[in-house]
Motif scaffolding. Structure first.
Motif, PDB file in Angstrom:
ATOM      1  N   VAL A  63       0.530   2.834   1.727  1.00 15.59           N
ATOM      2  CA  VAL A  63       0.779   2.140   3.001  1.00 15.59           C
ATOM      3  C   VAL A  63       1.482   3.070   3.982  1.00 15.59           C
ATOM      4  CG1 VAL A  63       1.894   0.169   4.091  1.00 15.59           C
ATOM      5  CG2 VAL A  63       0.885  -0.082   1.817  1.00 15.59           C
ATOM      6  N   ILE A  64       2.440   3.847   3.496  1.00  6.96           N
ATOM      7  CA  ILE A  64       3.154   4.781   4.371  1.00  6.96           C
ATOM      8  C   ILE A  64       2.186   5.809   4.952  1.00  6.96           C
ATOM      9  CG2 ILE A  64       4.831   6.670   4.392  1.00  6.96           C
ATOM     10  CD1 ILE A  64       6.554   5.031   2.476  1.00  6.96           C
ATOM     11  N   LYS A  65       1.274   6.310   4.127  1.00  7.93           N
ATOM     12  CA  LYS A  65       0.298   7.287   4.621  1.00  7.93           C
ATOM     13  C   LYS A  65      -0.625   6.658   5.665  1.00  7.93           C
ATOM     14  CE  LYS A  65       0.224  10.534   0.756  1.00  7.93           C
ATOM     15  NZ  LYS A  65      -0.573  11.165  -0.311  1.00  7.93           N
ATOM     16  N   PHE A  66      -0.952   5.379   5.466  1.00 11.87           N
ATOM     17  CA  PHE A  66      -1.744   4.674   6.478  1.00 11.87           C
ATOM     18  C   PHE A  66      -0.975   4.613   7.797  1.00 11.87           C
ATOM     19  CE2 PHE A  66      -2.518   0.598   8.639  1.00 11.87           C
ATOM     20  CZ  PHE A  66      -3.863   0.737   8.948  1.00 11.87           C
ATOM     21  N   CYS A  67       0.316   4.310   7.733  1.00  9.69           N
ATOM     22  CA  CYS A  67       1.143   4.239   8.942  1.00  9.69           C
ATOM     23  C   CYS A  67       1.242   5.605   9.624  1.00  9.69           C
ATOM     24  CB  CYS A  67       2.543   3.726   8.601  1.00  9.69           C
ATOM     25  SG  CYS A  67       2.588   2.011   8.040  1.00  9.69           S
ATOM     26  N   GLU A  68       1.291   6.665   8.828  1.00  8.52           N
ATOM     27  CA  GLU A  68       1.307   8.023   9.387  1.00  8.52           C
ATOM     28  C   GLU A  68      -0.005   8.310  10.112  1.00  8.52           C
ATOM     29  OE1 GLU A  68       2.310  11.060   6.537  1.00  8.52           O
ATOM     30  OE2 GLU A  68       3.775   9.752   5.577  1.00  8.52           O
ATOM     31  N   THR A  69      -1.114   7.970   9.465  1.00  8.48           N
ATOM     32  CA  THR A  69      -2.438   8.218  10.054  1.00  8.48           C
ATOM     33  C   THR A  69      -2.593   7.472  11.378  1.00  8.48           C
ATOM     34  OG1 THR A  69      -3.400   8.483   7.847  1.00  8.48           O
ATOM     35  CG2 THR A  69      -4.917   8.068   9.654  1.00  8.48           C
ATOM     36  N   CYS A  70      -2.067   6.249  11.428  1.00  5.97           N
ATOM     37  CA  CYS A  70      -2.153   5.446  12.653  1.00  5.97           C
ATOM     38  C   CYS A  70      -1.215   5.951  13.743  1.00  5.97           C
ATOM     39  CB  CYS A  70      -1.825   3.982  12.355  1.00  5.97           C
ATOM     40  SG  CYS A  70      -3.080   3.132  11.394  1.00  5.97           S
ATOM     41  N   GLY A  71      -0.246   6.782  13.367  1.00 10.74           N
ATOM     42  CA  GLY A  71       0.688   7.318  14.358  1.00 10.74           C
ATOM     43  C   GLY A  71       1.931   6.485  14.555  1.00 10.74           C
ATOM     44  N   MET A  72       2.218   5.570  13.634  1.00 10.61           N
ATOM     45  CA  MET A  72       3.411   4.721  13.784  1.00 10.61           C
ATOM     46  C   MET A  72       4.677   5.427  13.323  1.00 10.61           C
ATOM     47  SD  MET A  72       2.061   0.886  12.880  1.00 10.61           S
ATOM     48  CE  MET A  72       1.210   1.226  11.344  1.00 10.61           C
ATOM     49  N   ILE A  73       4.549   6.354  12.365  1.00 11.90           N
ATOM     50  CA  ILE A  73       5.674   7.150  11.897  1.00 11.90           C
ATOM     51  C   ILE A  73       5.206   8.581  11.689  1.00 11.90           C
ATOM     52  CG2 ILE A  73       6.916   5.245  10.800  1.00 11.90           C
ATOM     53  CD1 ILE A  73       5.762   6.132   8.118  1.00 11.90           C
ATOM     54  N   VAL A  74       6.156   9.516  11.732  1.00 15.90           N
ATOM     55  CA  VAL A  74       5.852  10.913  11.425  1.00 15.90           C
ATOM     56  C   VAL A  74       6.870  11.399  10.402  1.00 15.90           C
ATOM     57  CG1 VAL A  74       4.773  11.455  13.637  1.00 15.90           C
ATOM     58  CG2 VAL A  74       7.238  11.718  13.378  1.00 15.90           C
ATOM     59  N   VAL A  75       6.449  12.344   9.572  1.00 16.61           N
ATOM     60  CA  VAL A  75       7.338  12.923   8.565  1.00 16.61           C
ATOM     61  C   VAL A  75       8.089  14.098   9.183  1.00 16.61           C
ATOM     62  CG1 VAL A  75       7.480  14.038   6.315  1.00 16.61           C
ATOM     63  CG2 VAL A  75       5.781  12.252   6.708  1.00 16.61           C
ATOM     64  N   ASN A  76       9.405  14.044   9.138  1.00 18.54           N
ATOM     65  CA  ASN A  76      10.227  15.159   9.618  1.00 18.54           C
ATOM     66  C   ASN A  76      10.595  16.128   8.499  1.00 18.54           C
ATOM     67  OD1 ASN A  76      12.041  13.244  12.137  1.00 18.54           O
ATOM     68  ND2 ASN A  76      10.161  14.422  12.301  1.00 18.54           N
ATOM     69  N   ASP A  77      10.775  15.580   7.292  1.00 18.75           N
ATOM     70  CA  ASP A  77      11.154  16.439   6.173  1.00 18.75           C
ATOM     71  C   ASP A  77      10.816  15.744   4.858  1.00 18.75           C
ATOM     72  OD1 ASP A  77      12.267  18.707   4.934  1.00 18.75           O
ATOM     73  OD2 ASP A  77      14.171  17.663   4.617  1.00 18.75           O
ATOM     74  N   GLY A  78      10.242  16.501   3.926  1.00 20.36           N
ATOM     75  CA  GLY A  78       9.931  15.943   2.626  1.00 20.36           C
ATOM     76  C   GLY A  78       8.468  15.556   2.494  1.00 20.36           C
ATOM     77  N   ASN A  79       8.140  14.911   1.370  1.00 20.14           N
ATOM     78  CA  ASN A  79       6.760  14.528   1.077  1.00 20.14           C
ATOM     79  C   ASN A  79       6.762  13.285   0.202  1.00 20.14           C
ATOM     80  OD1 ASN A  79       4.164  14.503  -0.462  1.00 20.14           O
ATOM     81  ND2 ASN A  79       3.772  16.308   0.805  1.00 20.14           N
ATOM     82  N   GLU A  80       5.867  12.345   0.522  1.00 18.96           N
ATOM     83  CA  GLU A  80       5.827  11.093  -0.246  1.00 18.96           C
ATOM     84  C   GLU A  80       5.516  11.314  -1.718  1.00 18.96           C
ATOM     85  OE1 GLU A  80       3.843  11.489   2.465  1.00 18.96           O
ATOM     86  OE2 GLU A  80       4.731  10.198   3.993  1.00 18.96           O
ATOM     87  N   GLU A  81       4.757  12.367  -2.019  1.00 21.90           N
ATOM     88  CA  GLU A  81       4.365  12.594  -3.408  1.00 21.90           C
ATOM     89  C   GLU A  81       5.568  12.874  -4.304  1.00 21.90           C
ATOM     90  OE1 GLU A  81       1.497  11.908  -4.618  1.00 21.90           O
ATOM     91  OE2 GLU A  81       0.730  11.440  -2.622  1.00 21.90           O
ATOM     92  N   SER A  82       6.643  13.380  -3.711  1.00 18.84           N
ATOM     93  CA  SER A  82       7.857  13.574  -4.509  1.00 18.84           C
ATOM     94  C   SER A  82       8.446  12.224  -4.917  1.00 18.84           C
ATOM     95  CB  SER A  82       8.887  14.379  -3.712  1.00 18.84           C
ATOM     96  OG  SER A  82       9.313  13.668  -2.550  1.00 18.84           O
ATOM     97  N   PHE A  83       8.278  11.215  -4.048  1.00 20.01           N
ATOM     98  CA  PHE A  83       8.727   9.856  -4.377  1.00 20.01           C
ATOM     99  C   PHE A  83       7.863   9.260  -5.483  1.00 20.01           C
ATOM    100  CE2 PHE A  83       8.416   5.214  -3.396  1.00 20.01           C
ATOM    101  CZ  PHE A  83       9.717   4.857  -3.741  1.00 20.01           C
ATOM    102  N   ALA A  84       6.590   9.648  -5.513  1.00 21.10           N
ATOM    103  CA  ALA A  84       5.700   9.156  -6.568  1.00 21.10           C
ATOM    104  C   ALA A  84       6.178   9.631  -7.938  1.00 21.10           C
ATOM    105  CB  ALA A  84       4.273   9.616  -6.309  1.00 21.10           C
ATOM    106  N   LYS A  85       6.748  10.832  -7.979  1.00 23.51           N
ATOM    107  CA  LYS A  85       7.220  11.393  -9.247  1.00 23.51           C
ATOM    108  C   LYS A  85       8.591  10.866  -9.642  1.00 23.51           C
ATOM    109  CE  LYS A  85       4.634  15.642  -8.307  1.00 23.51           C
ATOM    110  NZ  LYS A  85       4.731  17.072  -7.963  1.00 23.51           N
ATOM    111  N   ASN A  86       9.427  10.590  -8.621  1.00 25.29           N
ATOM    112  CA  ASN A  86      10.800  10.153  -8.903  1.00 25.29           C
ATOM    113  C   ASN A  86      11.260   9.228  -7.796  1.00 25.29           C
ATOM    114  OD1 ASN A  86      13.653   9.966  -9.208  1.00 25.29           O
ATOM    115  ND2 ASN A  86      13.666  11.913 -10.328  1.00 25.29           N
ATOM    116  N   ASP A  87      11.711   8.023  -8.164  1.00 27.90           N
ATOM    117  CA  ASP A  87      12.071   7.028  -7.155  1.00 27.90           C
ATOM    118  C   ASP A  87      13.351   7.374  -6.394  1.00 27.90           C
ATOM    119  OD1 ASP A  87      13.336   6.312  -9.780  1.00 27.90           O
ATOM    120  OD2 ASP A  87      14.343   4.830  -8.511  1.00 27.90           O
ATOM    121  N   THR A  88      14.078   8.436  -6.819  1.00 19.43           N
ATOM    122  CA  THR A  88      15.315   8.816  -6.112  1.00 19.43           C
ATOM    123  C   THR A  88      15.065   9.883  -5.049  1.00 19.43           C
ATOM    124  OG1 THR A  88      15.860  10.513  -7.770  1.00 19.43           O
ATOM    125  CG2 THR A  88      16.697   8.273  -8.148  1.00 19.43           C
TER     126      THR A  88
END
Length: 379
Positions: A126-151
């Motif tokens: 869902v977050i990646k969908f929001c990024e694609t639509c232009g509602m949010i942008v990533v300033n630092d980090g990557n969602e895939e790191s959250f996939a590996k560890n919830d912290t």
């Protein structure tokens, strides 16, 4: 540039992402504003951030969901993100843990445990969908790191356009429990006389749906199309490369090669070709009177009959398919083709039968005769 085609084929045009197109559409949109207002009854949003046409359908259809989402909870997470962003200013930053804590506190239907991979995977989609639509942008980090560890953290920035994602309702929608309820509210919300409502509904149906079929519920709409066929056809052909075709129980807006109205059939893939070939087999069986056509121009087959005809297509034409489809088992091939036909609204799956809609007779395909002969000789 066809400005209406651009508005219809995109969710919105963001100034921050496509500045040149934003100004081009802004300069040209006045030419189609009358059609948008009078014929479609759509709201056009033009502001310093974006241009968006509120494309509300006359009737909700299966294909109108978000194609990237396969689970109900992903839609829930999207709504939660929109609520979360509502309290954020444009260009305001936030970290992922703020969002996950907000979702946990707001969602009461079930307990969200971010240590479970499935919940993190749904949220990332869902977050990646929001990024694609232009509602949010990533300033630092990557969602895939959250996939590996919830912290693990990710830093985001709110662009401020999320508040325009949802349609604004002037009526209270808390009592709406189904798509039909929202459709009813849409027409009540317009507060217009029946003639204007019918015009909007007809134009939207022809523009947004593969076909408009005559039913007991829409007899007045179908009569409107018959009575004003020249006006309706002229309105559309003035704006798009298309032709209005009306039959006994159905009406179609058939697009020409120059039309760019988003997704259309046939698509440039093997699956579309397969369906065209299947349609040819169905028409052949009808012409031979091996299957009969109902009064509403549809065909009702048992699921076994339908499956046999799909498998016949693979048997006769399979040598011309891409390797993916050639290597499929008959059952896998059947389900793939059937699901695509349902998605394109060529068929309706019922409890113990398949209803083939008349649109399938509009578009058929065949391989050259020498291919068919050669394929049979090679078998």
């Amino acid at each position: 540039m066809n400005v209406l085609e651009i508005l219809l084929s995109r969710r919105w045009i963001l100034k921050s992402k496509d500045r040149e197109l934003y100004y081009q559409v802004k300069d040209e949109v006045s030419k189609v504003k009358k059609f948008i207002n009078e014929k479609l009854g759509y709201q056009l949003i033009v502001n310093p951030y974006l241009i968006k046409l509120e494309k509300t359908p006359a009737v909700s259809e299966n294909w109108m969901g978000i194609s990237e989402f396969q689970h109900k909870i992903e839609y829930v997470f999207l709504c939660m993100i929109l609520m979360f962003l509502e309290d954020k200013e444009a260009e305001e930053q936030f970290v992922l843990s703020e969002l996950t804590e907000y979702i946990q506190s707001q969602y009461k239907e079930e307990s969200i445990d971010w240590t479970l991979y499935q919940y993190r995977r749904h949220l990332i989609k869902v977050i990646k969908f929001c990024e694609t639509c232009g509602m949010i942008v990533v300033n630092d980090g990557n969602e895939e790191s959250f996939a590996k560890n919830d912290t693990n953290e990710v830093l985001y920035e709110n662009t401020g356009v999320s508040r325009y994602f949802m349609k604004n309702f002037t009526q209270d929608i808390m009592g709406c429990e189904s798509p039909k309820d929202f459709e009813r509210e849409e027409w009540l919300d317009m507060n217009e006389d029946r003639g204007i409502v019918r015009r909007h509904r007809v134009y939207r149906s022809l523009l947004m749906s593969p076909a408009l079929y005559k039913t007991e519920e829409n007899e007045e709409d179908f009569l409107y199309i018959r009575n004003y066929r020249n006006t309706i056809g002229g309105d559309f052909s003035d704006l798009f490369d298309c032709e209005l075709q009306i039959h006994k129980t159905s009406a179609f807006l058939v697009l020409g090669p120059e039309s760019r109205l988003g997704r259309s059939f046939p698509e440039g893939n093997t699956l579309s070709d397969i369906v065209l070939l299947c349609n040819g087999i169905f028409r052949e069986e009808i012409q031979k009177q091996k299957i009969s056509v109902a009064v509403d121009e549809s065909v009702l087959l048992s699921k076994q009959q339908f499956q046999e005809m799909i498998e016949r297509c693979k048997s006769e034409y399979g040598k011309g398919f891409a390797k993916t489809y050639r290597d499929m088992s008959n059952m896998e091939f059947y389900h793939t083709v059937k699901d695509y036909m349902k998605e394109m609204e060529f068929i309706e799956e019922r409890m113990d039968s398949i209803c083939i809609r008349s649109i399938m007779g509009k578009v058929i395909g065949n391989y050259p005769k020498d291919f068919v002969i050669g394929a049979k000789e090679d078998e």
